[in-house]
Design a protein around this motif. Structure first.
Motif, PDB file in Angstrom:
ATOM      1  N   ALA A  44       3.668   1.696  -8.276  1.00  0.00           N
ATOM      2  CA  ALA A  44       2.642   0.745  -8.701  1.00  0.00           C
ATOM      3  C   ALA A  44       1.575   1.421  -9.544  1.00  0.00           C
ATOM      4  O   ALA A  44       1.325   2.629  -9.423  1.00  0.00           O
ATOM      5  N   LEU A  45       0.939   0.602 -10.420  1.00  0.00           N
ATOM      6  CA  LEU A  45      -0.209   1.076 -11.193  1.00  0.00           C
ATOM      7  C   LEU A  45      -1.425   1.055 -10.281  1.00  0.00           C
ATOM      8  O   LEU A  45      -1.734   0.050  -9.663  1.00  0.00           O
ATOM      9  N   THR A  46      -2.119   2.179 -10.161  1.00  0.00           N
ATOM     10  CA  THR A  46      -3.257   2.265  -9.250  1.00  0.00           C
ATOM     11  C   THR A  46      -4.564   2.230 -10.023  1.00  0.00           C
ATOM     12  O   THR A  46      -4.642   2.665 -11.177  1.00  0.00           O
ATOM     13  N   LEU A  47      -5.591   1.707  -9.359  1.00  0.00           N
ATOM     14  CA  LEU A  47      -6.949   1.678  -9.900  1.00  0.00           C
ATOM     15  C   LEU A  47      -7.841   2.378  -8.903  1.00  0.00           C
ATOM     16  O   LEU A  47      -7.973   1.919  -7.762  1.00  0.00           O
TER      17      LEU A  47
ATOM     18  N   ILE B 195       2.923  -7.148  -7.745  1.00  0.00           N
ATOM     19  CA  ILE B 195       1.577  -6.770  -7.354  1.00  0.00           C
ATOM     20  C   ILE B 195       1.147  -5.541  -8.121  1.00  0.00           C
ATOM     21  O   ILE B 195       1.886  -4.566  -8.212  1.00  0.00           O
ATOM     22  N   VAL B 196      -0.071  -5.606  -8.682  1.00  0.00           N
ATOM     23  CA  VAL B 196      -0.672  -4.424  -9.294  1.00  0.00           C
ATOM     24  C   VAL B 196      -1.617  -3.828  -8.272  1.00  0.00           C
ATOM     25  O   VAL B 196      -2.514  -4.526  -7.787  1.00  0.00           O
ATOM     26  N   HIS B 197      -1.436  -2.553  -7.900  1.00  0.00           N
ATOM     27  CA  HIS B 197      -2.208  -1.948  -6.811  1.00  0.00           C
ATOM     28  C   HIS B 197      -3.338  -1.098  -7.348  1.00  0.00           C
ATOM     29  O   HIS B 197      -3.295  -0.604  -8.474  1.00  0.00           O
ATOM     30  N   PHE B 198      -4.329  -0.912  -6.478  1.00  0.00           N
ATOM     31  CA  PHE B 198      -5.419  -0.032  -6.836  1.00  0.00           C
ATOM     32  C   PHE B 198      -5.851   0.716  -5.594  1.00  0.00           C
ATOM     33  O   PHE B 198      -5.574   0.304  -4.461  1.00  0.00           O
ATOM     34  N   THR B 199      -6.575   1.834  -5.801  1.00  0.00           N
ATOM     35  CA  THR B 199      -7.057   2.649  -4.695  1.00  0.00           C
ATOM     36  C   THR B 199      -8.481   3.082  -5.013  1.00  0.00           C
ATOM     37  O   THR B 199      -8.715   3.697  -6.045  1.00  0.00           O
TER      38      THR B 199
ATOM     39  N   THR C 121      -3.131 -18.395 -15.327  1.00  0.00           N
ATOM     40  CA  THR C 121      -2.950 -17.474 -14.208  1.00  0.00           C
ATOM     41  C   THR C 121      -4.296 -16.944 -13.738  1.00  0.00           C
ATOM     42  O   THR C 121      -5.220 -16.765 -14.535  1.00  0.00           O
ATOM     43  N   VAL C 122      -4.382 -16.676 -12.429  1.00  0.00           N
ATOM     44  CA  VAL C 122      -5.523 -15.963 -11.859  1.00  0.00           C
ATOM     45  C   VAL C 122      -4.990 -14.750 -11.105  1.00  0.00           C
ATOM     46  O   VAL C 122      -3.831 -14.742 -10.665  1.00  0.00           O
ATOM     47  N   PHE C 123      -5.811 -13.733 -10.962  1.00  0.00           N
ATOM     48  CA  PHE C 123      -5.451 -12.574 -10.152  1.00  0.00           C
ATOM     49  C   PHE C 123      -6.067 -12.734  -8.769  1.00  0.00           C
ATOM     50  O   PHE C 123      -7.283 -12.914  -8.641  1.00  0.00           O
ATOM     51  N   VAL C 124      -5.199 -12.677  -7.738  1.00  0.00           N
ATOM     52  CA  VAL C 124      -5.638 -12.833  -6.358  1.00  0.00           C
ATOM     53  C   VAL C 124      -5.492 -11.499  -5.651  1.00  0.00           C
ATOM     54  O   VAL C 124      -4.442 -10.845  -5.735  1.00  0.00           O
ATOM     55  N   ALA C 125      -6.564 -11.065  -4.963  1.00  0.00           N
ATOM     56  CA  ALA C 125      -6.530  -9.809  -4.213  1.00  0.00           C
ATOM     57  C   ALA C 125      -5.775 -10.029  -2.915  1.00  0.00           C
ATOM     58  O   ALA C 125      -6.135 -10.903  -2.112  1.00  0.00           O
ATOM     59  N   GLU C 126      -4.705  -9.231  -2.716  1.00  0.00           N
ATOM     60  CA  GLU C 126      -3.928  -9.281  -1.478  1.00  0.00           C
ATOM     61  C   GLU C 126      -3.728  -7.866  -0.982  1.00  0.00           C
ATOM     62  O   GLU C 126      -3.048  -7.056  -1.641  1.00  0.00           O
ATOM     63  N   GLY C 127      -4.324  -7.551   0.166  1.00  0.00           N
ATOM     64  CA  GLY C 127      -4.245  -6.198   0.693  1.00  0.00           C
ATOM     65  C   GLY C 127      -4.902  -5.230  -0.254  1.00  0.00           C
ATOM     66  O   GLY C 127      -6.097  -5.321  -0.532  1.00  0.00           O
ATOM     67  N   GLU C 128      -4.144  -4.249  -0.759  1.00  0.00           N
ATOM     68  CA  GLU C 128      -4.678  -3.246  -1.669  1.00  0.00           C
ATOM     69  C   GLU C 128      -4.268  -3.509  -3.118  1.00  0.00           C
ATOM     70  O   GLU C 128      -4.309  -2.612  -3.954  1.00  0.00           O
ATOM     71  N   GLY C 129      -3.832  -4.711  -3.401  1.00  0.00           N
ATOM     72  CA  GLY C 129      -3.391  -5.001  -4.757  1.00  0.00           C
ATOM     73  C   GLY C 129      -3.802  -6.378  -5.232  1.00  0.00           C
ATOM     74  O   GLY C 129      -4.443  -7.148  -4.517  1.00  0.00           O
ATOM     75  N   PHE C 130      -3.443  -6.669  -6.481  1.00  0.00           N
ATOM     76  CA  PHE C 130      -3.747  -7.954  -7.091  1.00  0.00           C
ATOM     77  C   PHE C 130      -2.448  -8.650  -7.463  1.00  0.00           C
ATOM     78  O   PHE C 130      -1.563  -8.045  -8.073  1.00  0.00           O
ATOM     79  N   VAL C 131      -2.334  -9.914  -7.109  1.00  0.00           N
ATOM     80  CA  VAL C 131      -1.167 -10.717  -7.454  1.00  0.00           C
ATOM     81  C   VAL C 131      -1.522 -11.654  -8.602  1.00  0.00           C
ATOM     82  O   VAL C 131      -2.465 -12.443  -8.483  1.00  0.00           O
ATOM     83  N   PRO C 132      -0.814 -11.593  -9.743  1.00  0.00           N
ATOM     84  CA  PRO C 132      -1.013 -12.608 -10.786  1.00  0.00           C
ATOM     85  C   PRO C 132      -0.361 -13.908 -10.345  1.00  0.00           C
ATOM     86  O   PRO C 132       0.858 -13.970 -10.187  1.00  0.00           O
TER      87      PRO C 132
END
Length: 392
Positions: free
Chosen positions: A49-52, A22-26, A335-346
């Motif tokens: 995690a990498l945050t945005l 998961i790639v996370h963002f804030t 692949t698609v990026f799916v938003a899950e919680g506070e992050g993105f799942v490839p």
């Protein structure tokens, strides 16, 4: 050192694909009621995690949409080739042999019906016209003799056999002229010779309005009778001939709507209609030909181009689909990026079909998933950049 970095990078990518990293963002781009619970469950990973932040997300142009089943028509995909409309296509030749003295048009020229394409001098045409003129003169003479014989027969000034002979000469001359007329009509020329020209001169004209798509005529060449000299096609409509496998024939009917896409014009769609389905299958490919007629007002559809065809089938079905921009290639998988919680799942997906700017997903997504529909490539770049940074 560089080689070891590449090996490490490949290993990290494989691990991410296997574990669903998961790639996370804030903060999150799209609000969700269960964000806090999901974040707590994944809290152990947040530090690494990498945050945005919101500003980075805005600059990346991230946009997330929840996907739901969509009713779409059943579509059959096929491969085809663009060709001219054969109902508006003509090969032009001369009905007599002769030497080409004038070439009036070249390839690509737009011509009107009856426009001059070429001229040739034909000994056969000169002979036919001369024979017609001779037969006409003989008929005029035979008619005068027959009328004179009829007048002399009134007061028995001429024998009856002479009257009959004059009549026979007249009928023979009339038949010969009729034969000459028929021959000239078959050649498509008139008996009259244009003023100031030779009786051997033949004008080759366009039988329909269109574009000169073929030319084999060579100035000065001696062309044989009915040797193809030009081809003229009206390309305002074209035919796309697609190959259909026997298993697909039951779902396609004449009159069905169709869409044509060409590699030459990415993103463009051309609408057409199925006008014919072949009655015989090719013995080797086990396919039948389906003809799609497509309007071509701008002349973009050029004969010979390869085409991808989608033909509408009866009935509709519910599918999950995403915009083409949402799907990208990551580690050799779509692949698609799916938003899950506070992050993105490839998340790898399997594609069922694509068309009209949309991709129908066969597997990998579920109804309700929140998918990145804009900015997916920015996420991919950040993911790869973070992996390169970690390898250092």
């Amino acid at each position: 050192m560089l080689r070891s970095k590449k090996i490490f990078y490949a290993c990290v990518l494989a691990a991410i694909a296997a574990a669903g990293a998961i790639v996370h963002f804030t903060p999150p781009v799209t609000a969700s009621s269960d964000t806090a619970a999901t974040a707590a469950a994944a809290g152990a990973d947040h530090a690494a995690a990498l945050t945005l932040d919101a500003d980075a997300a805005r600059r990346a142009g991230l946009k997330v949409e929840r996907i739901e089943p969509t009713e779409v028509g059943e579509m059959l995909e096929a491969f085809g080739t663009v060709g001219p409309n054969r109902n508006r296509f003509a090969r032009v030749s001369a009905p007599v042999a002769g030497r080409l003295t004038t070439i009036a048009v070249d390839l690509g020229a737009t011509v009107a019906a009856g426009a001059l394409l070429a001229q040739l001098e034909s000994p056969d045409l000169a002979e036919a016209r001369t024979a017609h003129q001779q037969n006409k003169t003989e008929l005029d003479l035979a008619q005068v003799n027959y009328e004179r014989a009829q007048k002399l027969a009134v007061d028995a000034s001429i024998a009856q056999k002479d009257v009959l002979r004059a009549r026979a000469d007249y009928e023979r001359a009339r038949a010969a002229l009729a034969a000459s007329d028929a021959r000239l009509a078959t050649l498509g020329v008139t008996a009259a010779v244009p003023a100031g020209t030779s009786p051997a001169l033949l004008a080759v004209t366009a039988p329909l309005a269109g574009t000169v798509v073929e030319r084999t005529a060579v100035l000065g060449e001696y062309a044989q009778a009915y040797q193809p000299l030009f081809a003229v096609a009206d390309l305002s409509t074209v035919w796309v001939e697609a190959s259909l496998y026997e298993r697909d024939l039951a779902g396609v009917a004449v009159g069905a709507a169709a869409t044509v896409r060409l590699g030459a014009y990415p993103g463009r769609r051309f609408d057409g209609t199925v006008t014919y389905i072949g009655n015989i299958l090719d013995k080797e490919t086990r396919t039948a030909m389906a003809r799609i007629e497509v309007a071509n007002p701008d002349g973009l559809l050029k004969p010979g181009l390869f085409a991808n065809v989608e033909i509408a089938r009866p009935g509709r079905r519910a599918v999950l689909r995403v915009p083409e921009e949402a799907v990208l290639l990551l580690q050799g998988q779509m692949t698609v990026f799916v938003a899950e919680g506070e992050g993105f799942v490839p998340r790898p997906v399997e594609i069922a079909s694509r068309g009209g700017g949309w991709i129908v997903v066969r597997s990998g997504l579920e109804a309700g998933d929140r998918v990145v529909v804009d900015g997916a490539y920015a996420l991919k770049a950040r993911l790869l950049k973070s992996l390169l940074g970690d390898s250092n």
